[in-house]
Design a protein around this motif. Structure first.
Motif, mmCIF file in Angstrom:
data_model
loop_
_atom_site.group_PDB
_atom_site.id
_atom_site.type_symbol
_atom_site.label_atom_id
_atom_site.label_comp_id
_atom_site.label_asym_id
_atom_site.label_seq_id
_atom_site.Cartn_x
_atom_site.Cartn_y
_atom_site.Cartn_z
ATOM 1 N N ASP A 48 0.835 -1.194 0.000
ATOM 2 C CA ASP A 48 0.000 0.000 0.000
ATOM 3 C C ASP A 48 0.874 1.251 0.000
ATOM 4 O O ASP A 48 1.958 1.275 0.571
ATOM 5 N N THR A 49 0.395 2.295 -0.693
ATOM 6 C CA THR A 49 0.985 3.629 -0.563
ATOM 7 C C THR A 49 2.487 3.619 -0.854
ATOM 8 O O THR A 49 3.272 4.313 -0.214
ATOM 9 N N GLN A 87 -5.751 5.597 -4.928
ATOM 10 C CA GLN A 87 -6.528 5.108 -3.804
ATOM 11 C C GLN A 87 -6.612 3.583 -3.818
ATOM 12 O O GLN A 87 -6.552 2.948 -4.866
ATOM 13 N N THR A 88 -6.812 2.996 -2.631
ATOM 14 C CA THR A 88 -6.581 1.566 -2.430
ATOM 15 C C THR A 88 -7.574 0.654 -3.149
ATOM 16 O O THR A 88 -7.186 -0.214 -3.932
ATOM 17 N N ASP A 284 0.018 -0.121 -4.816
ATOM 18 C CA ASP A 284 -1.348 0.194 -5.272
ATOM 19 C C ASP A 284 -1.474 1.655 -5.701
ATOM 20 O O ASP A 284 -2.295 2.000 -6.540
ATOM 21 N N HIS A 285 -0.654 2.513 -5.132
ATOM 22 C CA HIS A 285 -0.563 3.927 -5.505
ATOM 23 C C HIS A 285 0.604 4.470 -4.721
ATOM 24 O O HIS A 285 1.098 3.810 -3.806
HETATM 25 ZN ZN LIG Z 1 -3.675 2.081 -0.892
#
Ligand SMILES: [Zn+2]
Length: 486
Positions: A48-49, A87-88, A284-285
């Motif tokens: 994530d992120t 965004q996730t 994911d982003h």
């Molecule tokens: Zn995310």
């Protein structure tokens, strides 16, 4: 496994059957008379992120990510992979469907991936794979629709309500523990698809207290100084000391997560589960770390939010050391991973991504088309609650914000229709708007972007085409009640 059990899962909402399965943590034994399904196993790790340029394999000079760097060195490294949204849920839904958010419909975290989506997990489940999902945060909870196709599902305890800023989460060590616990109790001989989602790089950037990062503060401060001299931080309301500390903490989270990725892979390897498994890692982003004056994700479409790491490694060293510099997108993962695991993928009309593995295998670059990116479809209220939480004047306007990446340029179109144009080759940190300098390129890309908007029409942001209501209804049926549909 029996076809009837899969059929049963299809008839009802995916989450209902999945909850039952997850509660029982079923691992179906294949009947003795059934042939073992064909194909390589697949481990998909989503970070994530995670922006690309803070990983060693993608440019960090004091790499916090030796595990992923090694995977990249032994596999295929995609140096310019793009998330469709910062965004996730929208981004994961794109990975699993091969479709952009306007097609799969999960246009914001509070939307739902519809049950009729035909996901990677379902496609591998149909081929007899054991499918296992272990997630780090409830933004990807079973009621988001992302769990469809997973027989075994493991998520953090709790419920994410619309008035909570951050979803309940668990640290990478716990996620790794759960994934390895599955590996230990596994009895099937079928190939498997294991998806592991690590949430740790998401803010706040605070690895567990016992963790001692090894990256150099001086190197990180040097990176920040260089970025400041280029003017990357724009109007950021933070001192260089604060920015340096932020970058260091973010890198520390990446280092911690990378160690857990290493522990996961070691544990799988020790049980022989990597002998015939493709391992893929994707962000994911990304994350704004004060560039363009912004910290966080989900609000703009600059490279720090949209450019993600992507690495795919085959067990036999196939294509090892390949570097793909053509821009690619997370839509491409589904066909690419099907081919990499040994399945024919001829395309089925639903999938918008291209097969990067087939291209690499043929020794050619992927098709270089237009890549479309977009801000999540916040309602006006969600935009305010998320980005102006204490009732400050609205900093970001409600409405659609879109972008296109083509021919080495990126054009962004704001809510009011104004555009900015960046040369990603000459100006990779997007400081110099060329819309007035190169009106021909701006007009051409704008035309392509507006064609795309016309072709893939969507309802008003936040209207959700009833999917938010659907999510609320699902939660209500699960007995959670309240206004969790956001
Ligand atoms: Zn995310």
């Amino acid at each position: 496994m029996s076809a009837s059990r899969r059929g049963a899962r299809r008839r009802g909402p995916a989450w209902a059957a999945l909850l039952t399965l997850a509660a029982a943590t079923l691992v179906p034994g294949c009947g003795g008379s059934e042939p073992v399904p064909e194909g390589r196993s697949l481990v998909l790790i989503t970070m994530d992120t995670t922006r690309a340029d803070h990983l060693g394999a993608f440019g960090h000079p004091d790499s916090p990510t030796p595990t992923i760097d090694a995977l990249a060195a032994n596999g295929v490294r995609f140096t310019r992979a793009y998330a469709p949204m910062g965004q996730t849920l929208p981004s994961h839904a794109t990975m699993f469907t091969g479709q952009g958010p306007r097609t799969h419909g999960a246009l914001e975290n509070y939307y739902v991936l519809p049950a009729d989506a035909h996901t990677l997990a379902e496609r591998l489940d149909d081929r007899g794979y054991e499918t296992v999902g272990v997630i780090g945060a409830l933004v990807l909870a079973v009621d988001s629709g992302i769990a469809q196709g997973f027989e075994v599902w493991d998520q953090p305890e709790g419920l994410w309500k619309s008035d909570q800023g951050h979803p309940p989460e668990r640290v990478a060590a716990q996620v790794t523990d759960e994934a390895l616990a599955w590996a230990v109790r596994r009895e099937s001989d079928a190939p498997y698809f294991l998806w592991v989602h690590y949430y740790d790089p998401h803010g706040p950037y605070a690895p567990p207290e016992h963790f001692r990062p090894s990256i150099s503060r001086d190197v990180v401060s040097g990176m920040v100084m260089e970025a400041a001299q280029r003017g990357d931080f724009g109007e950021a309301e933070a001192t260089l000391d604060v920015i340096s500390q932020t970058w260091f903490n973010y890198a520390a989270e990446l280092e911690y997560t990378d160690q857990q990725v290493g522990r996961l892979l070691d544990g799988l390897r020790a049980r022989g589960l990597l002998d015939d498994a493709v391992v893929a890692v994707a962000g994911d982003h990304g994350e704004g770390l004060f560039e363009h004056g912004h910290k966080g994700h989900g609000i703009n479409l600059y490279e720090e939010l949209m450019h993600v790491p992507l690495v795919i490694t085959a067990p036999d060293g196939e294509l090892g050391g390949t570097v793909v510099d053509t821009p690619v997108q997370l839509q491409d993962l589904l066909p690419t991973l099907l081919t990499a695991t040994g399945h024919e993928f001829a395309g089925d009309g639903d999938v918008q991504g291209q097969d990067l593995w087939a291209a690499a295998r043929a020794g050619r670059a992927p098709r270089s088309g237009s890549i479309f990116i977009e801000r999540p479809h916040y309602s006006a209220e969600r935009l305010d609650s998320k980005h102006n939480p204490r009732g400050q004047p609205r900093k970001h306007e409600y409405g659609l914000v879109l972008g296109i990446i083509a021919d080495g340029h990126k054009l962004l179109k704001q809510v009011d229709g104004t555009v900015t144009l960046f040369d990603l080759v000459a100006d990779p940190t997007e400081r110099n708007d060329l819309a007035g300098v190169d009106p021909e390129t701006a007009a051409r890309l704008r035309g392509l972007l507006e064609d795309y908007e016309q072709r893939f029409r969507v309802a008003e942001p936040g209207s959700g085409e009833s999917v938010s209501a659907e999510r609320a209804e699902q939660l209500r049926q699960l007995g959670y009640g309240g206004d969790a549909g956001g």
